[in-house]
Write a protein that holds these residues in place. Structure first.
Motif, PDB file in Angstrom:
ATOM      1  N   MET A 172       0.916  -0.983   0.394  1.00 60.06           N
ATOM      2  CA  MET A 172      -0.047   0.063  -0.328  1.00 60.06           C
ATOM      3  C   MET A 172       0.654   1.524   0.196  1.00 60.06           C
ATOM      4  O   MET A 172       1.632   2.106   0.946  1.00 60.06           O
ATOM      5  N   ALA A 173       0.293   1.822  -1.268  1.00 59.32           N
ATOM      6  CA  ALA A 173       1.944   2.743  -1.198  1.00 59.32           C
ATOM      7  C   ALA A 173       0.657   4.327  -1.742  1.00 59.32           C
ATOM      8  O   ALA A 173       1.137   4.567  -2.730  1.00 59.32           O
ATOM      9  N   ASP A 174       0.315   4.075  -0.776  1.00 57.86           N
ATOM     10  CA  ASP A 174      -1.609   4.958  -1.471  1.00 57.86           C
ATOM     11  C   ASP A 174      -1.613   6.686  -1.052  1.00 57.86           C
ATOM     12  O   ASP A 174      -2.665   6.731  -0.404  1.00 57.86           O
ATOM     13  N   LEU A 184      -8.402  -2.384   7.337  1.00 60.34           N
ATOM     14  CA  LEU A 184      -8.042  -3.406   7.255  1.00 60.34           C
ATOM     15  C   LEU A 184      -7.637  -3.584   8.661  1.00 60.34           C
ATOM     16  O   LEU A 184      -6.768  -4.257   9.548  1.00 60.34           O
ATOM     17  N   GLY A 185      -7.622  -2.698   9.873  1.00 62.09           N
ATOM     18  CA  GLY A 185      -8.056  -2.327  11.027  1.00 62.09           C
ATOM     19  C   GLY A 185      -6.502  -1.711  12.067  1.00 62.09           C
ATOM     20  O   GLY A 185      -6.246  -2.035  12.484  1.00 62.09           O
ATOM     21  N   ILE A 186      -5.710  -0.639  10.253  1.00 64.22           N
ATOM     22  CA  ILE A 186      -4.721  -0.526  10.371  1.00 64.22           C
ATOM     23  C   ILE A 186      -5.302   1.218  10.794  1.00 64.22           C
ATOM     24  O   ILE A 186      -5.298   1.663  10.305  1.00 64.22           O
ATOM     25  N   GLU A 187      -4.401   1.683  12.327  1.00 65.02           N
ATOM     26  CA  GLU A 187      -5.054   3.249  12.345  1.00 65.02           C
ATOM     27  C   GLU A 187      -3.438   3.648  12.090  1.00 65.02           C
ATOM     28  O   GLU A 187      -2.580   3.005  11.690  1.00 65.02           O
ATOM     29  N   GLN A 188      -3.564   5.365  11.530  1.00 62.65           N
ATOM     30  CA  GLN A 188      -2.342   5.778  12.188  1.00 62.65           C
ATOM     31  C   GLN A 188      -2.534   7.113  13.498  1.00 62.65           C
ATOM     32  O   GLN A 188      -3.493   7.559  13.559  1.00 62.65           O
ATOM     33  N   GLU A 287       0.487   0.007  11.965  1.00 64.99           N
ATOM     34  CA  GLU A 287       1.485  -0.747  11.436  1.00 64.99           C
ATOM     35  C   GLU A 287       2.319  -1.183  10.218  1.00 64.99           C
ATOM     36  O   GLU A 287       1.490  -0.338   9.647  1.00 64.99           O
ATOM     37  N   GLN A 288       2.912  -1.505   9.842  1.00 63.37           N
ATOM     38  CA  GLN A 288       4.076  -1.281   7.973  1.00 63.37           C
ATOM     39  C   GLN A 288       4.220  -2.578   7.508  1.00 63.37           C
ATOM     40  O   GLN A 288       4.119  -2.732   6.537  1.00 63.37           O
ATOM     41  N   ALA A 299       1.801   6.444   3.157  1.00 63.30           N
ATOM     42  CA  ALA A 299       0.823   5.125   3.970  1.00 63.30           C
ATOM     43  C   ALA A 299       1.583   5.044   4.774  1.00 63.30           C
ATOM     44  O   ALA A 299       0.997   4.549   6.148  1.00 63.30           O
ATOM     45  N   ALA A 300       2.947   5.090   4.867  1.00 65.13           N
ATOM     46  CA  ALA A 300       3.497   4.224   6.957  1.00 65.13           C
ATOM     47  C   ALA A 300       3.574   5.672   7.618  1.00 65.13           C
ATOM     48  O   ALA A 300       4.219   5.314   8.703  1.00 65.13           O
ATOM     49  N   HIS A 301       4.357   6.634   6.904  1.00 64.10           N
ATOM     50  CA  HIS A 301       5.347   7.403   7.582  1.00 64.10           C
ATOM     51  C   HIS A 301       4.820   9.015   6.806  1.00 64.10           C
ATOM     52  O   HIS A 301       5.577   8.944   5.553  1.00 64.10           O
ATOM     53  N   SER A 302       4.140  10.242   7.503  1.00 60.38           N
ATOM     54  CA  SER A 302       4.395  11.014   6.467  1.00 60.38           C
ATOM     55  C   SER A 302       5.154  12.022   7.754  1.00 60.38           C
ATOM     56  O   SER A 302       4.637  12.822   8.858  1.00 60.38           O
ATOM     57  N   LEU A 303       6.436  12.989   6.890  1.00 55.79           N
ATOM     58  CA  LEU A 303       6.721  13.710   8.046  1.00 55.79           C
ATOM     59  C   LEU A 303       6.643  15.233   7.588  1.00 55.79           C
ATOM     60  O   LEU A 303       6.162  15.569   6.260  1.00 55.79           O
ATOM     61  N   HIS A 304       7.053  16.559   8.085  1.00 56.64           N
ATOM     62  CA  HIS A 304       7.248  17.639   7.925  1.00 56.64           C
ATOM     63  C   HIS A 304       8.380  17.336   6.723  1.00 56.64           C
ATOM     64  O   HIS A 304       9.213  16.977   7.357  1.00 56.64           O
ATOM     65  N   PRO A 305       7.791  18.627   6.242  1.00 55.49           N
ATOM     66  CA  PRO A 305       8.907  18.804   4.790  1.00 55.49           C
ATOM     67  C   PRO A 305      10.086  19.840   5.499  1.00 55.49           C
ATOM     68  O   PRO A 305      11.200  19.441   4.874  1.00 55.49           O
ATOM     69  N   VAL A 306       9.991  19.885   6.485  1.00 52.91           N
ATOM     70  CA  VAL A 306      11.515  21.361   6.752  1.00 52.91           C
ATOM     71  C   VAL A 306      12.903  20.577   6.596  1.00 52.91           C
ATOM     72  O   VAL A 306      13.262  21.485   6.212  1.00 52.91           O
TER      73      VAL A 306
END
Ligand SMILES: Cc1cc2nc3c(=O)[nH]c(=O)nc-3n(C[C@H](O)[C@H](O)[C@H](O)COP(=O)(O)OP(=O)(O)OC[C@H]3O[C@@H](n4cnc5c(N)ncnc54)[C@H](O)[C@@H]3O)c2cc1C
Length: 409
Positions: A172-174, A184-188, A287-288, A299-306
């Motif tokens: 999942m690269a969505d 799928l029960g995967i929370e963020q 979960e990854q 989808a796995a981790h979205s970071l601050h762009p600084v």
């Protein structure tokens, strides 16, 4: 694939920066006989107008680390994008109204460049234009996945046109806003920075000479990243409270405000392009990997762009994931096996942890107006300006070199 129900070995859901990169890394798995489906709700043809492109490849520009360049070179993509990639030869980090300032230079690091800036649509063209459908690669776009569920054999996806696709492994690269992981029960977990990135391009009355500027201003961090001769990509972090007021300003007023924040190190700003805004948050999935499932990219981790690390980290993730999948494919192992997928995550977890921590720390240190933090910030910048070793370590991180390299192919 035109049948109503199809089966493939690996499905990559999402052809943004994460999914499109991963396809290239998986060439050895395809050569070993595995079939791959790449799905995106946007058309992937470059003849379409801008608004139709996958969101990864919109009007932004991306800072590529030196390590990323090396990976793209090995993948055979660098040559097609190199004419559009502007090298960063020098970086100046400074703090508005304070003394601290540090500089990094490529020649001190014995390298050709500290990194590169490339417009996202150029990067997208480089990643996607070489992907032609074949017996081992099924490009399904524009196609949206509506439903996903895990099965005993792998995963099952239901598409917007009613087709069902079954797959041994689903990647999942969505992106960071997809509702599908929740099915799928995967929370963020989400940590809002209470800020937005205003992204634009400016023209200045002075050539940039390959300098990038990271400035911690009273409005929040601003990055000026060199593009064409006298143009910069600008990422300006603004608090949620002020972003609407700033967006409402006429170009000349906004240019004046930006000039006051960055100073005249870039020369006089003469023009500004389209403005785009992105809410800033650190988003991590609970979960990854699971048997037959991997979450990749935003989808796995979205970071601050600084710190400009989101795609650079994702590319390293994709390289290491592909290393494990290619090996499994060549050895005739199950690519959905939990053992294979956990080995990937274990290898990448330190890199993910360190990169996420650095991306989270920078905006907190440099966004703080507390006097004690400002003093430490000055001390940090000054000691970095003075100490070659600290500079070298910082540069290695910014250049994406402080990590174990994946084996490609
Ligand atoms: C302002 C800003 C500046 C940045 N600057 C940098 C930088 O300088 N350097 C850096 O390394 N990183 C940077 N990043 C991070 C980088 O942009 C991201 O890491 C990258 O875009 C993530 O790509 P992705 O493929 O994971 O997700 P996305 O770009 O969101 O792609 C997801 C794809 O999945 C498709 N999709 C979603 N759901 C479905 C569905 N149900 N069916 C079919 N298709 C679907 C979408 O159409 C899309 O194409 C920046 C980010 C921001 C916000």
């Amino acid at each position: 694939m035109s049948t109503d129900n199809s089966k493939v070995d690996i499905t990559i859901l999402g052809a943004g920066m994460a999914g499109a990169s991963l396809v290239h890394f998986l060439a050895p798995a395809r050569a070993a006989g595995l079939s791959i489906a790449l799905i995106d709700r946007q058309p992937l043809s470059w003849d379409k107008d801008d608004s139709d492109r996958p969101p990864s490849f919109d009007g932004r520009a991306t800072a590529l680390s030196w390590g990323t360049r090396q990976i793209l070179e090995e993948l055979g993509i660098w040559n097609s994008i190199a004419p559009y990639a502007c090298s960063i030869d020098h970086i100046q980090v400074s703090d508005e109204g304070r003394f601290g300032q540090a500089q990094l230079h490529a020649n001190e690091q014995n390298t050709e460049a500290l990194g590169y800036i490339i417009e996202n649509h150029r990067l997208g063209h480089g990643l996607l234009s070489g992907l032609s459908a074949s017996d081992s690669l099924h490009v399904m776009a524009p196609n949206s996945v509506e439903t996903v569920r895990m099965t005993a054999e792998g995963a099952e996806l239901i598409l917007d046109d009613g087709r069902t696709l079954t797959t041994t492994l689903l990647i999942m690269a969505d992106g960071g806003r997809s509702p599908l992981p929740r099915q799928l029960g995967i929370e963020q977990s989400r940590k809002d920075y209470g800020a937005q990135a205003l992204v634009t391009q400016v023209k200045c009355e002075k050539p940039h000479d390959h300098w990038a500027y990271e400035r911690f201003s009273s409005d929040g961090p601003i990055a000026f990243l060199p593009l064409n001769k006298d143009e910069y990509a600008v990422v300006w972090t603004l608090s949620d409270d002020e972003v609407d007021d700033v967006l409402a300003l006429a170009d000349d007023v906004l240019i004046e405000r930006l000039q006051a924040r960055i100073g005249y190190r870039v020369g006089k700003i003469s023009a500004m392009g389209e403005r785009l805004t992105y809410p800033l948050a650190l988003v991590k999935s609970s979960e990854q990997v699971r048997r037959s499932l991997v979450l990749l990219g935003n989808a796995a981790h979205s970071l601050h762009p600084v710190a400009g690390q989101g795609f650079n980290l994702t590319l390293r993730d994709a390289a290491v994931l592909a290393e494990h999948l290619n090996r499994a494919a060549m050895q005739g192992q199950d690519v959905g096996s939990l053992e294979v997928l956990e080995a990937y995550l274990q290898q990448q977890s330190a890199d993910q942890r360190n990169t996420i921590a650095a991306s989270d720390l920078l905006p907190r240190i440099f966004g703080s107006k507390a006097p004690a933090v400002a003093f430490l910030r000055d001390a940090g910048l000054l000691s970095m300006a003075a100490a070659p070793v600290a500079r070298r370590l910082f540069a290695r991180h910014a250049m994406g070199l402080g990590h174990t390299a994946a084996k490609l192919g």
